[in-house]
Design an enzyme around this catalytic site. Structure first.
Site, PDB file in Angstrom:
ATOM      1  N   TYR A 229      -6.947   2.104   5.967  1.00  0.00           N
ATOM      2  CA  TYR A 229      -6.105   0.929   5.794  1.00  0.00           C
ATOM      3  C   TYR A 229      -6.304  -0.132   6.873  1.00  0.00           C
ATOM      4  O   TYR A 229      -5.559  -1.088   6.953  1.00  0.00           O
ATOM      5  CB  TYR A 229      -4.624   1.301   5.681  1.00  0.00           C
ATOM      6  CG  TYR A 229      -4.122   2.271   6.725  1.00  0.00           C
ATOM      7  CD1 TYR A 229      -3.997   1.892   8.045  1.00  0.00           C
ATOM      8  CD2 TYR A 229      -3.767   3.567   6.364  1.00  0.00           C
ATOM      9  CE1 TYR A 229      -3.537   2.777   8.995  1.00  0.00           C
ATOM     10  CE2 TYR A 229      -3.299   4.453   7.315  1.00  0.00           C
ATOM     11  CZ  TYR A 229      -3.189   4.063   8.625  1.00  0.00           C
ATOM     12  OH  TYR A 229      -2.741   4.940   9.561  1.00  0.00           O
TER      13      TYR A 229
ATOM     14  N   CYS B 189      18.555  47.133   5.611  1.00  0.00           N
ATOM     15  CA  CYS B 189      17.431  46.321   5.136  1.00  0.00           C
ATOM     16  C   CYS B 189      17.280  46.462   3.626  1.00  0.00           C
ATOM     17  O   CYS B 189      17.237  47.575   3.117  1.00  0.00           O
ATOM     18  CB  CYS B 189      16.159  46.778   5.838  1.00  0.00           C
ATOM     19  SG  CYS B 189      14.660  46.066   5.155  1.00  0.00           S
TER      20      CYS B 189
ATOM     21  N   GLU C 116       0.851  -1.200   0.000  1.00  0.00           N
ATOM     22  CA  GLU C 116       0.000   0.000   0.000  1.00  0.00           C
ATOM     23  C   GLU C 116       0.879   1.240   0.000  1.00  0.00           C
ATOM     24  O   GLU C 116       2.036   1.181   0.431  1.00  0.00           O
ATOM     25  CB  GLU C 116      -0.862   0.029   1.278  1.00  0.00           C
ATOM     26  CG  GLU C 116      -1.799  -1.140   1.415  1.00  0.00           C
ATOM     27  CD  GLU C 116      -2.404  -1.207   2.821  1.00  0.00           C
ATOM     28  OE1 GLU C 116      -2.178  -0.277   3.628  1.00  0.00           O
ATOM     29  OE2 GLU C 116      -3.089  -2.199   3.101  1.00  0.00           O
TER      30      GLU C 116
ATOM     31  N   CYS D  99      14.752  44.114  10.911  1.00  0.00           N
ATOM     32  CA  CYS D  99      14.540  45.492  10.504  1.00  0.00           C
ATOM     33  C   CYS D  99      13.502  46.054  11.464  1.00  0.00           C
ATOM     34  O   CYS D  99      12.433  45.479  11.619  1.00  0.00           O
ATOM     35  CB  CYS D  99      14.012  45.548   9.073  1.00  0.00           C
ATOM     36  SG  CYS D  99      13.431  47.176   8.632  1.00  0.00           S
TER      37      CYS D  99
ATOM     38  N   LYS E  21      10.854   2.976   3.178  1.00  0.00           N
ATOM     39  CA  LYS E  21      10.921   4.428   2.985  1.00  0.00           C
ATOM     40  C   LYS E  21      11.747   4.759   1.757  1.00  0.00           C
ATOM     41  O   LYS E  21      12.867   4.261   1.605  1.00  0.00           O
ATOM     42  CB  LYS E  21      11.576   5.090   4.217  1.00  0.00           C
ATOM     43  CG  LYS E  21      10.751   4.999   5.492  1.00  0.00           C
ATOM     44  CD  LYS E  21       9.709   6.103   5.530  1.00  0.00           C
ATOM     45  CE  LYS E  21       8.926   6.118   6.828  1.00  0.00           C
ATOM     46  NZ  LYS E  21       9.565   6.811   7.912  1.00  0.00           N
TER      47      LYS E  21
ATOM     48  N   GLU F 262      -5.509   7.215   7.068  1.00  0.00           N
ATOM     49  CA  GLU F 262      -4.696   8.421   7.094  1.00  0.00           C
ATOM     50  C   GLU F 262      -5.486   9.595   6.523  1.00  0.00           C
ATOM     51  O   GLU F 262      -6.094   9.467   5.458  1.00  0.00           O
ATOM     52  CB  GLU F 262      -3.441   8.158   6.240  1.00  0.00           C
ATOM     53  CG  GLU F 262      -2.309   9.095   6.509  1.00  0.00           C
ATOM     54  CD  GLU F 262      -1.417   8.654   7.676  1.00  0.00           C
ATOM     55  OE1 GLU F 262      -1.800   7.725   8.433  1.00  0.00           O
ATOM     56  OE2 GLU F 262      -0.353   9.255   7.828  1.00  0.00           O
TER      57      GLU F 262
ATOM     58  N   ASP G  77       1.587  10.200   3.682  1.00  0.00           N
ATOM     59  CA  ASP G  77       2.248  11.101   4.621  1.00  0.00           C
ATOM     60  C   ASP G  77       1.239  12.115   5.140  1.00  0.00           C
ATOM     61  O   ASP G  77       1.163  13.240   4.677  1.00  0.00           O
ATOM     62  CB  ASP G  77       3.411  11.794   3.915  1.00  0.00           C
ATOM     63  CG  ASP G  77       4.519  12.122   4.889  1.00  0.00           C
ATOM     64  OD1 ASP G  77       4.411  11.717   6.063  1.00  0.00           O
ATOM     65  OD2 ASP G  77       5.479  12.790   4.490  1.00  0.00           O
TER      66      ASP G  77
ATOM     67  N   LYS H 162       2.428   4.460   1.476  1.00  0.00           N
ATOM     68  CA  LYS H 162       2.568   4.972   2.837  1.00  0.00           C
ATOM     69  C   LYS H 162       2.250   6.458   2.778  1.00  0.00           C
ATOM     70  O   LYS H 162       3.060   7.284   2.369  1.00  0.00           O
ATOM     71  CB  LYS H 162       3.959   4.754   3.408  1.00  0.00           C
ATOM     72  CG  LYS H 162       4.015   5.174   4.870  1.00  0.00           C
ATOM     73  CD  LYS H 162       5.268   4.727   5.563  1.00  0.00           C
ATOM     74  CE  LYS H 162       5.172   4.951   7.067  1.00  0.00           C
ATOM     75  NZ  LYS H 162       4.905   6.337   7.441  1.00  0.00           N
TER      76      LYS H 162
ATOM     77  N   CYS I 129       8.664  49.700   7.241  1.00  0.00           N
ATOM     78  CA  CYS I 129       9.338  48.888   6.223  1.00  0.00           C
ATOM     79  C   CYS I 129       8.277  48.204   5.356  1.00  0.00           C
ATOM     80  O   CYS I 129       7.344  47.610   5.891  1.00  0.00           O
ATOM     81  CB  CYS I 129      10.220  47.843   6.901  1.00  0.00           C
ATOM     82  SG  CYS I 129      10.992  46.729   5.721  1.00  0.00           S
TER      83      CYS I 129
ATOM     84  N   CYS J 160      13.998  48.596   2.794  1.00  0.00           N
ATOM     85  CA  CYS J 160      13.768  49.996   3.157  1.00  0.00           C
ATOM     86  C   CYS J 160      15.049  50.731   3.502  1.00  0.00           C
ATOM     87  O   CYS J 160      15.019  51.918   3.828  1.00  0.00           O
ATOM     88  CB  CYS J 160      12.813  50.088   4.340  1.00  0.00           C
ATOM     89  SG  CYS J 160      13.556  49.518   5.875  1.00  0.00           S
TER      90      CYS J 160
END
Ligand code: AMP
Ligand code: ZN
Length: 684
Positions: free
Chosen positions: A235, A425, A118, A443, A333, A183, A122, A120, A448, A428
């Site tokens: 599952y 920065c 199956e 900053c 994996k 899942e 995530d 897997k 800004c 700005c």
């Protein structure tokens, strides 16, 4: 007289509960979301006026507000799983896989069994409980033995059947009550949309679809559009804690017939498909793994491998479990995707809060189907840890994570040069600051462009200048159209240009202008807080206003003078000095003063110090004034209001329907005042 507050609150609660039920449970709302929000807001407002009437079961109490907007999180109830939800052992190579196969054969002592492969997924695992044909409970995996009850959100996941006709269950060989595990996932598309929305709301982006799925399961989003975007891939099936149907493949087939999303997409709207397969040899398992790996990039959702399970439940039972995982399954994996490329430059980006992040500019490289051109380096510490310089060849990786990152330097560049945080920065040109105990550079220019919107929203917020009509949609437009660059620009807006904005009519434009004008008199305390100086919250704003009395004196204060203020430490003091040393900030303050904002604290009439140093705790409702007001009276007389009763408490003021603080006061023998006693003490 109309209804009492208590009556109004109760009737609002009842109608909110009714509409929640229509919406979430029956999926048949009878009012619009906007109307529902209105009811909720009315209730919130009433409860804010009468905190003593707030009860734990009020619909508002499920809302836990975040400092920013964005997703609201529910405090969920923890519940016990009927059976623990296990995790899986991992295999990282075909050797690991062969070892697993050998172990299984060794324990079983025979080879008449098959495997099921199956995806897997995530995402976040989820247990669903069906009783008498209906979905009654959804629980996250949590610790494995107990998870959080997220039924309400689970009910809005379209691929989860809410109820299954008894006849259908019977025909498919199902009892009326059972548990389905699987899942909850987000497709890449849903993930991107979710993050776009997070960003728009000023909330943090999710790092990967897994976190986002877990987040979506746990949100309280009145429109439920987060949870609504989830998919569910089952599952496992349990009946009375046992596994029916003899084999995993039979279970998957049976679940599909109940309209769970199991098989190929087959014309369904969602592109998710489990694509599982029975394999009668290890070779076939490997072939499945290889084939899926080549398709992996094209899948509309994230997988991090393949789960290989012994198909026959009788064999599964023989194999049993180790302390944490079944012996009959393994998760293969896929390796993370890595490529090497050259860092051609390191630039900096300015976040919405002013934080400066270094970013590696890469020679473009293909990584899991996308062209990667940049990779965040997070902060200077990270660059140091990597020993990275411009010109180096680095290894970058994209592992489940959507944002690629630099793993290590593989070859220092011949003409490498170290990176230094720029002094100014990039957005700005104001000076970049770093607090001693912080990793980030920032900053601090309130105007800004990178943080303009955020600053303006804070400036207008309720506890700051309290400009009610100045919400996100308006601020977005004002900034995008270039009408407002800093706080002072707000006070020069004219009604005509505001009326031209979307969703603005002449009247509402004039209202907004009036509100902005009215905010000029909010006073020094609020103004200091509204400036958004880092670490300066409302309380610090108050202390600073009291101690310095005017914006000018505060702006001129030295580090030493600032640290003399109670509760102001070196960190806060430095941040204040940094802020006022920024010329752009000085200019804005100057213009705010010219616009007529109050820059001085008006000294109150000579203070009555009759309660100096005395502490008060309030419990229950007062008849003559709100608790806030009563608290202010105490503070005005030099006393303080605290929230918990201790031996040191001087008085506990007890109103109607007091809480546990009353009992505590009696127990500790703290002096107790009723409302009239309190008034006498204050000589009101
Ligand atoms: P791990 O978190 O690495 O221990 O892996 C175990 C988790 O993989 C389980 O808790 C499930 O949430 C998840 N998972 C994803 N796809 C499957 C699948 N097809 N079968 C079993 N578990 C899966
Ligand atoms: Zn800047």
């Amino acid at each position: 007289m109309g209804k009492s507050a208590a009556e109004k609150i109760e009737s609002l609660r009842n109608s909110i509960r009714y509409h929640e039920h229509r919406y979430y449970v029956l999926d048949d709302p009878v009012i619009s979301d906007a109307k529902f929000d209105k009811l909720m807001n009315r209730l919130k407002a009433l409860e804010a006026e009468h905190p003593e009437l707030v009860t734990p079961d009020s619909p508002t109490q499920r809302l836990v507000s975040l400092p920013k907007q964005g997703i609201l999180w529910l405090p969920f109830q923890t519940v016990q799983h009927v059976r623990p939800m296990f995790s899986l052992d991992n295999a990282y190579s075909f050797e690991d896989l062969a070892a697993f196969d050998k172990r299984v054969r060794g324990i079983l002592g025979r080879s008449e069994f098959t495997y099921v492969c199956e995806h897997k997924f995530d995402g976040a695992s989820l247990s669903l409980l069906y009783e008498a044909d209906r979905l009654v409970r959804g629980v996250t995996r949590g610790t494995g033995t107990e998870g959080e009850e997220v039924t309400r959100n689970v009910k809005s996941i379209p691929s989860i059947p809410q109820a299954i006709a008894p006849k259908k269950l019977e025909a498919r060989g199902f009892p009326p009550s059972f548990e389905v595990r699987g899942e909850a996932i987000l497709t890449h598309k849903a993930f991107d949309e979710l993050n776009a929305r997070q960003e728009k709301d000023g909330a943090d982006r999710f790092a990967n679809p897994r976190n986002a799925a877990a987040g979506a399961l746990r949100t309280l989003d009145p429109t439920q559009s987060f949870a609504h975007r989830l998919d569910f891939c089952p599952y496992q099936l349990l009946v009375d804690g046992r596994m029916p149907f003899g084999t995993q493949s039979a279970v998957l087939g049976a679940l599909e017939k109940l309209d769970f999303k199991v098989g190929k997409a087959r014309g369904r709207k969602s592109p998710v498909s489990m694509d599982w397969r029975v394999c009668d040899s290890l070779e076939r398992v490997k072939a499945y793994i290889k084939r899926l790996e080549s398709k992996r990039e094209k899948l509309p959702y994230e997988i991090d491998g393949v789960v290989v399970k012994v198909n026959e439940f009788a064999m599964q039972e023989e194999l049993g479990f180790t302390a944490k995982a079944p012996r009959w399954a393994i998760a293969y994996k896929y390796p993370a995707h890595q490529e090497s490329t050259v860092v051609t430059d390191i630039i900096v980006q300015v976040g919405r809060t002013g934080a400066i992040t270094p970013v590696a500019v890469l020679r473009p490289v293909q990584l899991s189907g996308v062209t990667v051109r940049r990779s965040t380096l997070h902060n200077m510490d990270e660059i140091e840890r990597l020993g990275l310089q411009i010109g180096d060849t680095v290894l970058i990786e994209r592992a489940g994570e959507v944002i690629p990152h630099v793993v290590k330097v593989v070859k220092p560049g011949k003409q490498r040069r170290p990176f230094k945080i720029p002094e100014r920065c990039p957005e700005c040109n104001s000076k970049i600051h770093k607090a001693d105990d912080e990793v980030a550079y920032r900053c601090v220019n309130a105007a800004c462009p990178a943080k303009r919107k955020e600053s303006l929203l804070h400036f207008a917020s309720r506890h700051a200048m309290n400009i009610d009509g100045l919400g996100e949609t308006i601020v977005d437009q004002l900034v995008d159209k270039g009408l407002v660059k800093d706080f002072a620009d707000l006070y020069h807006l004219d009604a005509d240009s505001v009326a031209n904005l979307e969703r603005m009519a002449e009247k509402s434009a004039q209202n907004l202008i009036d509100e902005i004008k009215e905010s000029k008199s909010r006073g020094l305390v609020r103004l200091i807080y509204a400036l958004g100086i880092r670490f300066v919250g409302e309380r610090t704003g108050q202390l600073l206003a009291e101690n310095f009395g005017s914006m000018k004196k505060l702006a001129d204060a030295s580090l030493e003078e600032l640290t003399e203020v109670p509760e102001v430490g070196p960190k806060v003091a430095t941040s204040i000095v940094d802020f006022f040393s920024e010329p752009a900030n000085k200019a804005v303050l100057q213009r705010l003063e010219e616009a007529g904002l109050k820059m001085k604290e008006e000294r109150k009439a000579p203070r009555d110090n009759s309660l100096a140093g005395q502490s008060f705790v309030f419990t229950g409702g007062l008849a003559h004034r709100s608790r806030e007001e009563a608290g202010q009276l105490v503070v005005d007389r030099g006393g303080k209001v605290i929230s918990t009763v201790s031996k040191k408490t001087d008085y506990v003021v007890v109103g109607t329907d007091p809480g546990s603080k009353y009992d505590k006061a009696k127990e500790l023998g703290v002096p107790i005042l009723d409302e009239s006693g309190f008034e006498k003490l204050l000589r009101l």
